[in-house]
Motif scaffolding. Sequence first.
Motif, PDB file in Angstrom:
ATOM      1  N   THR A 192      26.438  50.236  59.640  1.00 46.89           N
ATOM      2  CA  THR A 192      26.384  48.846  59.168  1.00 46.89           C
ATOM      3  C   THR A 192      27.567  48.528  58.262  1.00 46.89           C
ATOM      4  O   THR A 192      28.173  47.464  58.376  1.00 46.89           O
ATOM      5  CB  THR A 192      25.051  48.565  58.452  1.00 46.89           C
ATOM      6  N   GLU A 193      27.908  49.443  57.368  1.00 47.34           N
ATOM      7  CA  GLU A 193      29.048  49.209  56.486  1.00 47.34           C
ATOM      8  C   GLU A 193      30.347  49.060  57.289  1.00 47.34           C
ATOM      9  O   GLU A 193      31.171  48.206  56.988  1.00 47.34           O
ATOM     10  CB  GLU A 193      29.183  50.343  55.456  1.00 47.34           C
ATOM     11  N   PRO A 222      16.920  44.981  57.449  1.00 48.35           N
ATOM     12  CA  PRO A 222      16.866  45.030  55.975  1.00 48.35           C
ATOM     13  C   PRO A 222      16.058  43.890  55.364  1.00 48.35           C
ATOM     14  O   PRO A 222      15.249  44.115  54.463  1.00 48.35           O
ATOM     15  CB  PRO A 222      18.339  44.961  55.566  1.00 48.35           C
ATOM     16  N   LEU A 266      18.628  58.222  49.667  1.00 49.60           N
ATOM     17  CA  LEU A 266      18.376  57.511  50.920  1.00 49.60           C
ATOM     18  C   LEU A 266      17.413  58.345  51.761  1.00 49.60           C
ATOM     19  O   LEU A 266      17.808  59.076  52.656  1.00 49.60           O
ATOM     20  CB  LEU A 266      19.690  57.248  51.665  1.00 49.60           C
ATOM     21  N   LEU A 317      17.204  51.030  52.311  1.00 50.30           N
ATOM     22  CA  LEU A 317      18.418  50.523  52.955  1.00 50.30           C
ATOM     23  C   LEU A 317      18.899  49.168  52.409  1.00 50.30           C
ATOM     24  O   LEU A 317      20.085  49.021  52.145  1.00 50.30           O
ATOM     25  CB  LEU A 317      18.234  50.442  54.475  1.00 50.30           C
ATOM     26  N   SER A 362      22.604  54.733  60.158  1.00 54.22           N
ATOM     27  CA  SER A 362      22.421  53.288  60.079  1.00 54.22           C
ATOM     28  C   SER A 362      23.217  52.689  58.925  1.00 54.22           C
ATOM     29  O   SER A 362      23.892  51.666  59.088  1.00 54.22           O
ATOM     30  CB  SER A 362      20.940  52.955  59.912  1.00 54.22           C
ATOM     31  N   PHE A 363      23.142  53.323  57.752  1.00 57.83           N
ATOM     32  CA  PHE A 363      23.857  52.805  56.582  1.00 57.83           C
ATOM     33  C   PHE A 363      25.364  52.765  56.844  1.00 57.83           C
ATOM     34  O   PHE A 363      26.008  51.732  56.656  1.00 57.83           O
ATOM     35  CB  PHE A 363      23.555  53.653  55.337  1.00 57.83           C
ATOM     36  N   ALA A 368      20.566  49.777  49.184  1.00 54.61           N
ATOM     37  CA  ALA A 368      21.810  50.520  49.397  1.00 54.61           C
ATOM     38  C   ALA A 368      22.923  49.574  49.837  1.00 54.61           C
ATOM     39  O   ALA A 368      24.055  49.655  49.326  1.00 54.61           O
ATOM     40  CB  ALA A 368      21.598  51.618  50.444  1.00 54.61           C
ATOM     41  N   HIS A 369      22.622  48.660  50.750  1.00 55.04           N
ATOM     42  CA  HIS A 369      23.646  47.712  51.203  1.00 55.04           C
ATOM     43  C   HIS A 369      24.022  46.722  50.105  1.00 55.04           C
ATOM     44  O   HIS A 369      25.194  46.349  49.981  1.00 55.04           O
ATOM     45  CB  HIS A 369      23.182  46.983  52.467  1.00 55.04           C
ATOM     46  N   VAL A 390      28.938  59.193  50.634  1.00 59.33           N
ATOM     47  CA  VAL A 390      27.725  59.385  51.417  1.00 59.33           C
ATOM     48  C   VAL A 390      27.490  60.884  51.517  1.00 59.33           C
ATOM     49  O   VAL A 390      28.293  61.602  52.105  1.00 59.33           O
ATOM     50  CB  VAL A 390      27.889  58.752  52.820  1.00 59.33           C
TER      51      VAL A 390
END
Length: 173
Positions: A76-77, A20, A150, A156, A72-73, A159-160, A111
Amino acid sequence: MKESIPMIKVSIHASPEELPALIDALAAHGADFSLHSTSQAAEVRTEPVLDRDVLTLLRTRAPSQHADLFISFVETEVRDHGAVAELGTEKTSYVKLYVPGPRRVGAYCYVRPDRTYLDFRLPGHAADGSRFAAARNVQADNAHAVRLPLTTPEALPEAHRLARRAAAEAESA
């Protein structure tokens, strides 16, 4: 005669956690780039981050060219921020992300891989200054007023960032 800009080709090795920030830096400098990822070495074995049903939904509901972004999103969360990922209800086509612990509010992020967007539990003004996210025109009782398509790796980091803000607000509710 139009002057051509020379192309510089570089090879960068970065961990998934570094991507990111790397994408942000390249985009901030106006770089024209494409991103290709490679899988980890076969000898590296880790426990799955996502529940099999969540992973299956993300893989099968997202258009094939965007599935990796959604995986991936959510990974990671869950891995880096302790989010709880659950399937939506009834004819499930979405994943809900919650902060861990007792639930005082609903999901901080919906999501929607089938529709290629994320809806965040944030007021519309939280999208101000965003490159990808925008305020949704929702009724007053709908807390998920920010939507981010997305569809590109460059989205990304934003988004994070929005997910961190939505999760923090959910925790303090």
